[in-house]
Motif scaffolding. Structure first.
Motif, PDB file in Angstrom:
ATOM      1  N   PRO A 138       3.169   0.750  10.121  1.00  0.00           N
ATOM      2  CA  PRO A 138       5.175   0.785  10.616  1.00  0.00           C
ATOM      3  C   PRO A 138       5.281  -0.306  11.457  1.00  0.00           C
ATOM      4  O   PRO A 138       6.189   0.303  11.183  1.00  0.00           O
ATOM      5  CB  PRO A 138       4.307   1.797  11.736  1.00  0.00           C
ATOM      6  N   LEU A 139       4.635  -1.546  12.204  1.00  0.00           N
ATOM      7  CA  LEU A 139       5.249  -1.907  12.724  1.00  0.00           C
ATOM      8  C   LEU A 139       5.873  -3.146  11.964  1.00  0.00           C
ATOM      9  O   LEU A 139       8.335  -3.131  12.484  1.00  0.00           O
ATOM     10  CB  LEU A 139       4.443  -2.676  13.700  1.00  0.00           C
ATOM     11  N   ALA A 140       5.811  -3.097  10.952  1.00  0.00           N
ATOM     12  CA  ALA A 140       7.117  -4.011  10.139  1.00  0.00           C
ATOM     13  C   ALA A 140       8.144  -3.016   9.725  1.00  0.00           C
ATOM     14  O   ALA A 140       8.860  -3.808   9.389  1.00  0.00           O
ATOM     15  CB  ALA A 140       5.509  -4.807   8.816  1.00  0.00           C
ATOM     16  N   LYS A 141       7.353  -1.872   9.212  1.00  0.00           N
ATOM     17  CA  LYS A 141       8.772  -1.019   9.305  1.00  0.00           C
ATOM     18  C   LYS A 141       9.646  -0.728   9.670  1.00  0.00           C
ATOM     19  O   LYS A 141      11.253  -0.911   9.866  1.00  0.00           O
ATOM     20  CB  LYS A 141       8.482   0.336   8.653  1.00  0.00           C
ATOM     21  N   ARG A 142       9.371  -0.648  11.203  1.00  0.00           N
ATOM     22  CA  ARG A 142      10.710  -0.338  12.288  1.00  0.00           C
ATOM     23  C   ARG A 142      11.053  -1.449  12.347  1.00  0.00           C
ATOM     24  O   ARG A 142      12.233  -2.076  13.063  1.00  0.00           O
ATOM     25  CB  ARG A 142       9.823  -0.267  13.752  1.00  0.00           C
ATOM     26  N   LEU A 143      10.217  -3.312  12.794  1.00  0.00           N
ATOM     27  CA  LEU A 143      11.531  -4.683  13.215  1.00  0.00           C
ATOM     28  C   LEU A 143      12.187  -4.406  11.778  1.00  0.00           C
ATOM     29  O   LEU A 143      12.141  -5.507  11.089  1.00  0.00           O
ATOM     30  CB  LEU A 143      10.284  -5.059  13.335  1.00  0.00           C
ATOM     31  N   GLU A 144      13.246  -3.988  11.103  1.00  0.00           N
ATOM     32  CA  GLU A 144      13.775  -3.881  10.247  1.00  0.00           C
ATOM     33  C   GLU A 144      14.816  -5.424   9.955  1.00  0.00           C
ATOM     34  O   GLU A 144      14.448  -6.150   9.397  1.00  0.00           O
ATOM     35  CB  GLU A 144      14.914  -2.115   9.901  1.00  0.00           C
ATOM     36  N   VAL A 242       4.872 -14.890  -5.375  1.00  0.00           N
ATOM     37  CA  VAL A 242       5.587 -13.343  -5.576  1.00  0.00           C
ATOM     38  C   VAL A 242       6.780 -13.651  -5.003  1.00  0.00           C
ATOM     39  O   VAL A 242       7.998 -12.673  -5.513  1.00  0.00           O
ATOM     40  CB  VAL A 242       4.982 -11.659  -5.343  1.00  0.00           C
ATOM     41  N   GLN A 243       7.734 -14.620  -4.538  1.00  0.00           N
ATOM     42  CA  GLN A 243       8.719 -14.628  -3.363  1.00  0.00           C
ATOM     43  C   GLN A 243       9.172 -13.124  -3.550  1.00  0.00           C
ATOM     44  O   GLN A 243       9.960 -13.174  -2.907  1.00  0.00           O
ATOM     45  CB  GLN A 243       9.889 -15.203  -4.180  1.00  0.00           C
ATOM     46  N   PHE A 244       8.362 -12.591  -2.785  1.00  0.00           N
ATOM     47  CA  PHE A 244       8.458 -11.266  -1.816  1.00  0.00           C
ATOM     48  C   PHE A 244       7.743 -10.947  -0.910  1.00  0.00           C
ATOM     49  O   PHE A 244       6.167 -11.223  -1.076  1.00  0.00           O
ATOM     50  CB  PHE A 244       8.942 -10.316  -2.666  1.00  0.00           C
ATOM     51  N   ILE A 245       7.963 -10.280   0.105  1.00  0.00           N
ATOM     52  CA  ILE A 245       6.776  -9.446   0.798  1.00  0.00           C
ATOM     53  C   ILE A 245       6.994  -7.856   1.547  1.00  0.00           C
ATOM     54  O   ILE A 245       8.768  -7.821   1.572  1.00  0.00           O
ATOM     55  CB  ILE A 245       6.411 -10.434   1.761  1.00  0.00           C
ATOM     56  N   SER A 246       6.313  -6.865   1.331  1.00  0.00           N
ATOM     57  CA  SER A 246       7.258  -5.890   2.248  1.00  0.00           C
ATOM     58  C   SER A 246       5.833  -5.273   2.699  1.00  0.00           C
ATOM     59  O   SER A 246       4.714  -5.908   3.049  1.00  0.00           O
ATOM     60  CB  SER A 246       7.270  -4.656   1.052  1.00  0.00           C
ATOM     61  N   PRO A 247       5.867  -4.126   3.442  1.00  0.00           N
ATOM     62  CA  PRO A 247       4.491  -3.895   4.169  1.00  0.00           C
ATOM     63  C   PRO A 247       3.793  -3.504   3.743  1.00  0.00           C
ATOM     64  O   PRO A 247       2.264  -3.158   4.478  1.00  0.00           O
ATOM     65  CB  PRO A 247       5.756  -2.802   5.552  1.00  0.00           C
ATOM     66  N   GLU A 248       3.605  -2.824   2.082  1.00  0.00           N
ATOM     67  CA  GLU A 248       2.176  -2.599   1.853  1.00  0.00           C
ATOM     68  C   GLU A 248       1.694  -3.909   1.347  1.00  0.00           C
ATOM     69  O   GLU A 248       0.188  -3.436   1.125  1.00  0.00           O
ATOM     70  CB  GLU A 248       3.483  -2.204   0.423  1.00  0.00           C
ATOM     71  N   THR A 249       2.057  -4.916   1.482  1.00  0.00           N
ATOM     72  CA  THR A 249       1.619  -5.896   1.563  1.00  0.00           C
ATOM     73  C   THR A 249      -0.219  -5.905   3.133  1.00  0.00           C
ATOM     74  O   THR A 249      -0.890  -6.482   2.479  1.00  0.00           O
ATOM     75  CB  THR A 249       2.239  -7.165   2.117  1.00  0.00           C
ATOM     76  N   LEU A 250       0.012  -4.850   4.155  1.00  0.00           N
ATOM     77  CA  LEU A 250      -0.823  -4.988   5.115  1.00  0.00           C
ATOM     78  C   LEU A 250      -1.524  -3.403   5.101  1.00  0.00           C
ATOM     79  O   LEU A 250      -2.605  -4.504   5.958  1.00  0.00           O
ATOM     80  CB  LEU A 250       0.383  -5.082   6.194  1.00  0.00           C
ATOM     81  N   ILE A 251      -1.330  -3.517   4.590  1.00  0.00           N
ATOM     82  CA  ILE A 251      -2.341  -1.714   4.179  1.00  0.00           C
ATOM     83  C   ILE A 251      -3.808  -1.591   4.684  1.00  0.00           C
ATOM     84  O   ILE A 251      -4.480  -3.004   3.586  1.00  0.00           O
ATOM     85  CB  ILE A 251      -1.339  -0.748   3.294  1.00  0.00           C
ATOM     86  N   LEU A 252      -4.064  -0.870   4.840  1.00  0.00           N
ATOM     87  CA  LEU A 252      -6.042  -0.794   4.673  1.00  0.00           C
ATOM     88  C   LEU A 252      -6.509  -1.371   3.779  1.00  0.00           C
ATOM     89  O   LEU A 252      -7.539  -1.703   3.289  1.00  0.00           O
ATOM     90  CB  LEU A 252      -6.180  -0.379   5.775  1.00  0.00           C
ATOM     91  N   THR A 253      -5.813  -0.727   2.660  1.00  0.00           N
ATOM     92  CA  THR A 253      -6.689  -0.215   1.285  1.00  0.00           C
ATOM     93  C   THR A 253      -7.039  -2.281   0.748  1.00  0.00           C
ATOM     94  O   THR A 253      -7.867  -2.311   0.104  1.00  0.00           O
ATOM     95  CB  THR A 253      -5.667  -0.088   0.247  1.00  0.00           C
ATOM     96  N   LEU A 254      -5.586  -3.492   0.685  1.00  0.00           N
ATOM     97  CA  LEU A 254      -6.263  -4.839   0.565  1.00  0.00           C
ATOM     98  C   LEU A 254      -7.502  -5.100   1.476  1.00  0.00           C
ATOM     99  O   LEU A 254      -8.058  -5.643   1.175  1.00  0.00           O
ATOM    100  CB  LEU A 254      -4.957  -5.014   1.329  1.00  0.00           C
ATOM    101  N   SER A 255      -6.996  -4.750   2.753  1.00  0.00           N
ATOM    102  CA  SER A 255      -8.987  -5.153   3.477  1.00  0.00           C
ATOM    103  C   SER A 255      -9.872  -4.495   3.043  1.00  0.00           C
ATOM    104  O   SER A 255     -10.718  -5.499   2.725  1.00  0.00           O
ATOM    105  CB  SER A 255      -8.773  -4.858   4.869  1.00  0.00           C
ATOM    106  N   ILE A 256      -9.815  -3.523   2.540  1.00  0.00           N
ATOM    107  CA  ILE A 256     -11.006  -3.195   1.370  1.00  0.00           C
ATOM    108  C   ILE A 256     -11.481  -3.643   0.494  1.00  0.00           C
ATOM    109  O   ILE A 256     -12.632  -4.081   0.290  1.00  0.00           O
ATOM    110  CB  ILE A 256     -11.346  -1.085   1.329  1.00  0.00           C
TER     111      ILE A 256
END
Length: 337
Positions: A138-144, A242-256
């Motif tokens: 959510p922090l990455a989404k807010r710091l638009e 990939v030349q791209f980054i979005s907040p979805e990259t930080l999600i907990l699912t990736l850590s798991i």
């Protein structure tokens, strides 16, 4: 005479083994170097992403496998490194400056989290690290203004020089492969150093490590920081790929998923990090081709099968197979000596 032969033969075998390893390593380097020149862009991307996630899993292994801690926050450090280099590229910074900024930022955040968290262990430490991706998304989404918000950032970074004649996917493969090789070599050297032995002592028994003069808290902070640095560097390589980054990259699912990849590949194994990353990247594509509607179910079945058949991971299982084959060959040769 037979005694002299018995004494010479083992030495000859020992002398041949390094040459065999050198030839194997040279052949592997040649294959990896030629691979992107003969494969499709999609295949190049898959291998590039495998190397990216192998670096992230290696960072997790430093904390979990080497030091015996628990972390569910690797995706946050991965995203911090990725956003660091992407934001710098978006503002026209040199590539090396963005790389350094992303890695250092991930390391600083990791160190700040590690100082209070190092006094914890087990579930308590896991819960602390769990908050990192939960807060980061959510922090990455807010710091638009900085991050591009939910839409993310498209960047152009590490373009192929014209003199190489390489396509973008080929050049990105070589850049990521060089970066991954560098940090894997550093990890191998670290593993053999007194830092690696101190990490092992902390993992085995913290009380005994303290009695032996190991500053447990200091080494836990160091392991956590190194894990964050590797995660940040993996994020940098991800943006290169990939030349791209979005907040979805930080999600907990990736850590798991990274933690699962570490368990699949095998703890305290450099090869295991690569195999775990390959499982994470390749298997979902295969299961998706088999059945798009049941891809996640099939992926879970594959994950469960691997863990049941090889509970210590794929790399230790392969190592046992190689040792058994070598032992059988040795016994077969022994009667004719």
């Amino acid at each position: 005479m037979s005694l002299m032969i018995d004494l010479v033969k083992p030495d000859g075998g020992a002398a041949r083994r390094p040459y065999g390893r050198m030839l194997t390593g040279a052949a592997l380097v040649i294959v990896l170097a030629v691979f992107p020149l003969v494969m499709s862009p999609f295949a190049n991307l898959q291998v590039t992403l495998t190397l990216v996630y192998a670096v992230a899993i290696l960072g997790l292994d430093i904390l979990v496998g080497w030091t015996g801690q628990v972390s569910l926050g690797q995706s946050a450090f991965f995203g911090i490194g990725a956003y660091g280099v992407a934001v710098c590229a978006d503002r026209g910074w040199p590539v090396w400056a963005g790389l350094l900024f992303g890695v250092v930022l991930a390391g600083v955040v990791g160190c700040l989290v590690a100082v209070p968290a190092a006094r914890l262990r087990g579930y308590a430490l896991g819960m602390i690290t769990l908050t990192l991706p939960v807060v980061a998304v959510p922090l990455a989404k807010r710091l638009e203004v900085v991050t591009g918000g939910a839409q993310g950032l498209n960047v152009t970074i590490a373009e192929a020089p014209e003199w190489t004649g390489l396509a973008a996917d080929q050049w990105h493969y070589y850049v990521v492969a060089a970066g991954a090789a560098l940090v894997f070599a550093l990890a191998a050297a670290l593993r053999r150093s007194h830092f690696g032995r101190a990490f092992d002592a902390v993992r085995v028994d913290e009380a005994l490590a303290t009695a032996q003069g190991v500053h447990v808290t200091r080494y836990k902070v160091l392991a956590f920081t190194l894990s964050a640095v590797y995660g940040g560097f993996a994020g940098v390589l991800y943006v290169v790929a990939v030349q791209f980054i979005s907040p979805e990259t930080l999600i907990l699912t990736l850590s798991i998923s990274l933690l699962a990849g570490l368990a699949i590949g095998g703890l305290r194994s450099l090869l295991g990090c690569v195999l775990g990353a390959a499982f994470y990247v390749v298997v979902p594509n295969v299961t998706g081709e088999v059945s798009a509607g049941q891809s996640y179910l099939l992926y879970g079945v594959c994950l469960l099968a691997v863990m049941l058949l090889m509970p210590r991971g794929v790399a230790p299982a392969l190592d046992r197979v190689v040792r058994n084959v070598a032992g059988r060959r040795g016994r077969a040769v022994a009667p004719g000596d």
